[in-house]
Design an enzyme around this catalytic site. Structure first.
Site, PDB file in Angstrom:
ATOM      1  N   TRP A  43       0.810  -1.227   0.000  1.00 28.19           N
ATOM      2  CA  TRP A  43       0.000   0.000   0.000  1.00 28.19           C
ATOM      3  C   TRP A  43       0.837   1.268   0.000  1.00 28.19           C
ATOM      4  O   TRP A  43       1.818   1.374   0.727  1.00 28.19           O
ATOM      5  CB  TRP A  43      -0.866  -0.009   1.249  1.00 28.19           C
ATOM      6  CG  TRP A  43      -1.542   1.283   1.529  1.00 28.19           C
ATOM      7  CD1 TRP A  43      -0.996   2.370   2.165  1.00 28.19           C
ATOM      8  CD2 TRP A  43      -2.871   1.654   1.180  1.00 28.19           C
ATOM      9  NE1 TRP A  43      -1.920   3.387   2.232  1.00 28.19           N
ATOM     10  CE2 TRP A  43      -3.081   2.978   1.642  1.00 28.19           C
ATOM     11  CE3 TRP A  43      -3.914   0.994   0.528  1.00 28.19           C
ATOM     12  CZ2 TRP A  43      -4.295   3.647   1.477  1.00 28.19           C
ATOM     13  CZ3 TRP A  43      -5.113   1.664   0.361  1.00 28.19           C
ATOM     14  CH2 TRP A  43      -5.298   2.978   0.829  1.00 28.19           C
ATOM     15  N   ASN A  45      -0.118   5.723   0.090  1.00 26.36           N
ATOM     16  CA  ASN A  45      -1.009   6.860  -0.165  1.00 26.36           C
ATOM     17  C   ASN A  45      -0.177   8.110  -0.434  1.00 26.36           C
ATOM     18  O   ASN A  45       0.550   8.117  -1.447  1.00 26.36           O
ATOM     19  CB  ASN A  45      -2.133   7.000   0.880  1.00 26.36           C
ATOM     20  CG  ASN A  45      -1.739   7.033   2.324  1.00 26.36           C
ATOM     21  OD1 ASN A  45      -1.304   6.030   2.870  1.00 26.36           O
ATOM     22  ND2 ASN A  45      -1.890   8.153   2.985  1.00 26.36           N
ATOM     23  N   ASP A  46      -0.223   9.121   0.406  1.00 25.29           N
ATOM     24  CA  ASP A  46       0.342  10.429   0.034  1.00 25.29           C
ATOM     25  C   ASP A  46       1.820  10.402  -0.377  1.00 25.29           C
ATOM     26  O   ASP A  46       2.609   9.722   0.263  1.00 25.29           O
ATOM     27  CB  ASP A  46       0.285  11.390   1.231  1.00 25.29           C
ATOM     28  CG  ASP A  46      -1.041  11.375   1.953  1.00 25.29           C
ATOM     29  OD1 ASP A  46      -1.973  10.728   1.471  1.00 25.29           O
ATOM     30  OD2 ASP A  46      -1.124  12.019   3.005  1.00 25.29           O
ATOM     31  N   PHE A 102       3.348   9.661   9.782  1.00 23.51           N
ATOM     32  CA  PHE A 102       2.365  10.218   8.853  1.00 23.51           C
ATOM     33  C   PHE A 102       3.049  11.200   7.886  1.00 23.51           C
ATOM     34  O   PHE A 102       4.265  11.388   7.913  1.00 23.51           O
ATOM     35  CB  PHE A 102       1.240  10.893   9.645  1.00 23.51           C
ATOM     36  CG  PHE A 102       0.072   9.973   9.930  1.00 23.51           C
ATOM     37  CD1 PHE A 102       0.230   8.591   9.963  1.00 23.51           C
ATOM     38  CD2 PHE A 102      -1.199  10.488  10.181  1.00 23.51           C
ATOM     39  CE1 PHE A 102      -0.853   7.748  10.216  1.00 23.51           C
ATOM     40  CE2 PHE A 102      -2.284   9.658  10.432  1.00 23.51           C
ATOM     41  CZ  PHE A 102      -2.114   8.287  10.449  1.00 23.51           C
TER      42      PHE A 102
HETATM   43  C1  FRU Z   1      -4.009  12.122   3.823  1.00 18.53           C
HETATM   44  C2  FRU Z   1      -3.670  11.523   5.159  1.00 18.53           C
HETATM   45  C3  FRU Z   1      -2.831  12.491   5.962  1.00 18.53           C
HETATM   46  C4  FRU Z   1      -2.079  11.581   6.886  1.00 18.53           C
HETATM   47  C5  FRU Z   1      -1.852  10.366   6.020  1.00 18.53           C
HETATM   48  C6  FRU Z   1      -1.865   9.064   6.773  1.00 18.53           C
HETATM   49  O1  FRU Z   1      -4.287  11.202   2.837  1.00 18.53           O
HETATM   50  O2  FRU Z   1      -4.862  11.181   5.854  1.00 18.53           O
HETATM   51  O3  FRU Z   1      -3.572  13.482   6.627  1.00 18.53           O
HETATM   52  O4  FRU Z   1      -0.871  12.153   7.322  1.00 18.53           O
HETATM   53  O5  FRU Z   1      -2.864  10.363   5.053  1.00 18.53           O
HETATM   54  O6  FRU Z   1      -1.510   7.992   5.977  1.00 18.53           O
END
Ligand code: FRU
Length: 502
Positions: A43, A45-46, A102
């Site tokens: 996985w 994400n950001d 994060f």
């Molecule tokens: C945005 C978010 C951030 C956080 C991160 C956690 O997509 O929710 O606010 O730091 O993803 O994975």
């Protein structure tokens, strides 16, 4: 703690072994983007900590080292010399006991203002949110004195703590006129961006806050503040972007080192991307002076991100985009184009029909030498058309992603309502996207990047952009021309197969 570190090492050794075995299959999986960044497995994400140091573009990213779903957030790491081809690097910052790593930012502390490196070996500094589930979020720091290869967590973390459960996603940049670092960071529930300053990246002083304003229907995340050039001018504007649940919004204005002042003419909610799959976008830090600003976002949507049918990875980054400001109809708006160097991925032109009006027909990709859904397709529509006009890509029995112009509404549209949503019903709830047509010219220009399961559409040289995912069950590998009558058909169609970066 040692147990966790040991298990991370053990798992990554095992993964390396199985990866070697599966090597020839990796990056050839169904739906795997071929020129958008995605991690080998698991996985993401950001994007995090985008920074340019000594000729190298770093991309850190939210990563789960253990599973193909969100959890154990850790910073993954990749590097590039051109923002197109990426080399995977070892995990940069793993979670620490109950503290997840994060999103955040990275800077090269060239003058060793932190004192965490030396004059000869200045540190790279990462500032991120330490997240303790249901308890607290505070800003933490880690540093590297070997150009990002290995990282040490600062022993006096956290460096900024309001004692809050929600306080996250710092972005730090150097503000030259005041000779200090500026941090923007979000109070998600208050829909506010806060600004702080620091001389040494360790101690931070509150400056001001911005918001609530614009779209406040969800939590605010991942703020980004960057100065961007005005198109065809020497002027500059400050662009403040925030992400909000599933969408991003931006504010254009001025920043004096203490306060962000919204342009008084901005009177509507503005979005950097009109599609559903563009989130947590942030800009590169410390680019050379003549370099255009570059933003990368997560090409996904929290509503269904955990369910998209991709394996052994989930999540990919958008194409890197350059940005400009332009005054359109009295408001400063964002213009975004894919990095020009992406053109280097074009193989030779596969199909070109200049000045021929194409109507109601299907172009089989195999007939023009393209064997996969990995290509760029550019075309024009005349805004005098009287019916919905456009093309459809990633087609299968469910039908594909339709891209075009809706003359009744004077809007550009993307429609993915007929695409496969068997993996998650909420995918089909989020299906029809529009952007107003700003130009007065009667030609509407489209650049469409198709990459197996991601479609990025740049309209009229970046006046509007859409990022959309789709997951055809058995792709027909063709492009359909949608309209049936003249005037206003698709013109100047050009198709280029694109090389894989993997
Ligand atoms: C945005 C978010 C951030 C956080 C991160 C956690 O997509 O929710 O606010 O730091 O993803 O994975």
């Amino acid at each position: 703690m040692y147990k966790k570190i040991f298990s991370i090492l053990f798992i990554s050794i095992c993964l390396n072994h199985s990866q070697v075995k599966a090597q020839e299959k990796l990056y050839q999986e169904k739906y795997r983007p071929q020129y958008h960044f995605s991690p080998k497995i698991n996985w993401t994400n950001d994007p995090n900590g985008l920074v340019y140091v000594k000729g190298v573009y770093h991309l850190f990213y939210q990563f789960n080292p253990f599973e193909n779903t969100w959890g154990h957030m850790t910073w993954g790491h990749a590097t590039s010399k051109d923002l197109i081809h990426w080399q995977h690097q070892p995990i940069a910052i793993p979670e620490l006991k109950d503290t997840m790593i994060f999103s955040g930012t990275c800077i090269y502390d060239q003058n060793n203002s932190t004192g965490l490196g030396t004059k000869q070996k200045p540190p790279m500094v990462a500032i991120y949110t330490g997240h303790i589930e249901n308890v607290k979020q505070a800003q933490h720091l880690a540093y590297s004195v070997d150009d990002g290869k290995t990282w040490t967590k600062y022993n006096k973390n956290p460096i900024l703590d309001l004692g809050k459960k929600d306080f996250r996603d710092p972005k730090v940049f150097w503000f030259a006129p005041k000779k200090y670092w500026v941090m923007c960071v979000n109070l998600p529930l208050e829909h506010q961006v806060q600004f702080y300053s620091s001389k040494n990246l360790l101690e931070w002083k509150f400056l001001s806050d911005f918001g609530p304003l614009g779209d406040t229907t969800g939590v605010w995340e991942c703020p980004d503040l960057v100065q961007i050039p005005v198109l065809n001018s020497k002027e500059k504007k400050w662009l403040l972007q925030v992400s909000m649940s599933e969408k991003m919004q931006y504010f254009m204005g001025e920043f004096d080192g203490e306060k962000f002042m919204l342009d008084p003419h901005q009177n509507s909610i503005l979005r950097p991307d009109a599609g559903p799959d563009y989130y947590a976008g942030i800009s590169y830090n410390q680019l050379p002076a003549n370099h255009l600003p570059v933003t990368i976002a997560w090409a996904n949507n929290w509503s269904y991100a955990r369910k998209i049918p991709t394996s052994p990875w989930k999540g990919a980054m958008s194409l890197p985009r350059n940005s400009w400001a332009q005054n359109i109809n009295g408001q400063w708006q964002l213009i975004q184009k894919p990095m020009a160097s992406l053109n280097s991925l074009r193989k030779k032109i596969a199909f070109q029909k200049a000045a021929v009006e194409l109507k109601d027909q299907t172009i089989a990709l195999s007939a023009i030498g393209i064997l996969s859904d990995v290509y760029e397709c550019d075309f024009e529509i005349t805004s005098t058309s009287t019916e919905k006009t456009g093309i459809s890509v990633l087609n299968d029995d469910f039908r594909g992603v339709e891209i075009g112009y809706e003359p009744q509404l004077k809007k550009i549209f993307i429609n993915r309502s007929k695409t496969n949503a068997s993996f998650d019903p909420s995918f089909s709830d989020i299906r029809y996207f529009t952007a107003p047509l700003n130009t007065n010219s009667d030609k509407i220009k489209f650049r469409v990047f198709v990459d197996n399961s991601i479609v990025e559409v740049f309209v009229n040289d970046g006046e509007s952009v859409f990022t959309v995912q789709a997951f055809p069950v058995h792709s027909d590998k063709n492009i359909k021309i949608l309209n049936t009558s003249s005037p206003g058909s698709v013109k100047n169609l050009q198709i280029y197969p694109l090389q894989s970066i993997w």
